[in-house]
Design an enzyme around this catalytic site. Sequence first.
Site, PDB file in Angstrom:
ATOM      1  N   LEU A  62       0.800  -1.234   0.000  1.00 30.19           N
ATOM      2  CA  LEU A  62       0.000   0.000   0.000  1.00 30.19           C
ATOM      3  C   LEU A  62       0.830   1.280   0.000  1.00 30.19           C
ATOM      4  CD1 LEU A  62      -2.824  -1.028   2.506  1.00 30.19           C
ATOM      5  CD2 LEU A  62      -2.950  -0.982   0.015  1.00 30.19           C
ATOM      6  N   CYS A  91      -6.154  -6.550   1.760  1.00 32.30           N
ATOM      7  CA  CYS A  91      -4.747  -6.495   1.338  1.00 32.30           C
ATOM      8  C   CYS A  91      -3.920  -7.474   2.161  1.00 32.30           C
ATOM      9  CB  CYS A  91      -4.166  -5.097   1.496  1.00 32.30           C
ATOM     10  SG  CYS A  91      -2.438  -5.056   0.991  1.00 32.30           S
TER      11      CYS A  91
END
Lengths: 257, 301
Positions: B73, B130
């Site tokens: 990220l 994620c």
Amino acid sequence: MRKFIIDFVIVENRHLHDNYSLLILTPKTGEKLPEMRPGQFVQIAIDGTKSTFLRRPISINFVDYNNNQLWLLVRKAGEGTSHLLGLQKGDNLNIILPLGSSFTIPTEKTSRLLLVGGGVGIAPMLYLGCELKNKGYNPEFLIGARSAKDILELDELASVGNVHISTEDGSLGEKGLVTKNSVLNTPIDFIYCCGPAPMMKAVAKVAQNIGSECEVSLENMMACGVGACLCCVENTVKGNVCVCTEGPVFNINQLTW
Amino acid sequence: MVNLNVNIGNLSLKNPALTASGTFGYGEEFSDFIDLNKLGGFIVKGTTINHREGNPYPRMIETPSGMLNAVGLQNKGVDYFINQIYPRISDIESEIIVNVSGASIGDYVAVCEKLAPLDKINAIEVNISCPNVKQGGMAFGTTANGAAQVTKAVRAAFPKTLIVKLSPNVTDITEIARAAESEGADSVSLINTMLGMAIDVEKRRPYLSTITGGLSGAAVRPVAVRMVWQVAKAVQIPVIGLGGIMNGRDAIEFMLAGATAIEVGTANFIDPSTTIKIIDFMNEYCDRHGIKDINEIIGQI
């Protein structure tokens, strides 16, 4: 610079020796090659192999605008590059180009410029050397390899400027690593370097010691090549940046080596 | 003329082709290759409340018919997106959907509150899946309770279309999808990457700095199709399908399995014009099969 996806056809696959090929390509439809800068790279789609999935980033070796031909120097590293080495005249390749940053052309024409390439790392140095020579500079090359047979494109480089050679086995030029070559004992204003990471780090150290500017070309593992996936990052003074867009060429002052 | 228009909640897409978060940058990276205005929409990189440097290099390794990534990220934070990126891309005619990530529920809410006033942002995709961050991320997406909590909090903070992106790294994805639906999600998108690992046997060490990473690419497609099919049967809200879509055929496969729209991810790295080719294929496919409206094929299986 605007990027293009172009279908190329192979004009010649020149086997330099077992592990290296010079691929000479021209756009299939005859369209004119876009402008490309020394240090930039291309992304080649690899079709017809069992295990490859992504494109392969390859440095631009030379652009022959007169004949509308792109030169790519390829070293066999895995299945993707093996496939490229096996291609024949007339085969097609889909390529995205031009990608990434380019080497800096110094403002001072009298600067002493040394273009250092290790193994297949000489690839961008031919194009850079030609560009510098055309602009009135006097580039010199320092090439390093394991052995004389691993020295690539020597004739082409020699036609552009003085070539200094180091081989690990002493079969050509000085024996030892490029960082020990005697040319580095002379004053140099700007060093450009491409090769294996340990070699570039060592050359960067030499450049710092002798007070030379230094740019290196990194080859971090890459997926997209256009700054979207953020996979190829290098840790720099600005944090993690994409080698494919901020690089592949970096001034060593930007790096955290 | 085939109708390709589909609806996700209140969001009307001119066609079902979206791009997956983290594979298409902010759209601009692809503007040399395709006309961004032709897409149904694109989903920008996972955005967090603060700047994130992501994981150390190496973050990627190619695997059979796919790749593992462990980007973690990396992004410059929601304020940078709003102030620097949004003004540059807000004139694109396609829908811009922001993918939102957080380490805590408070983070998710804070990002959503900042995005809600933006005129051009009609939808967000909340990433609870994620696999490459230590906190939050997938942790919320692997239990129905976690998914419900995030969805509920975000629902209160963001009045426009809310898509929740699901992880495949669960025993029963339909349970998570139903939890998101029950707390007000307008849609679920699936699948995010599958947790995977690869080892360099010569060096005897993992390829990725994080050891494990997320698998994407054609390799995951049959798993994704199966999960889309299961979820589409389990919820009433529209499902967005993704996972290894490489071409138009694959996109139609997901729609037949129950997807109302599709996202193209890893394929963007190989052919940046994949989305446009998919839209062309959808037109051609519908013509060939005598289909007037692409909505007719959704969930036929």
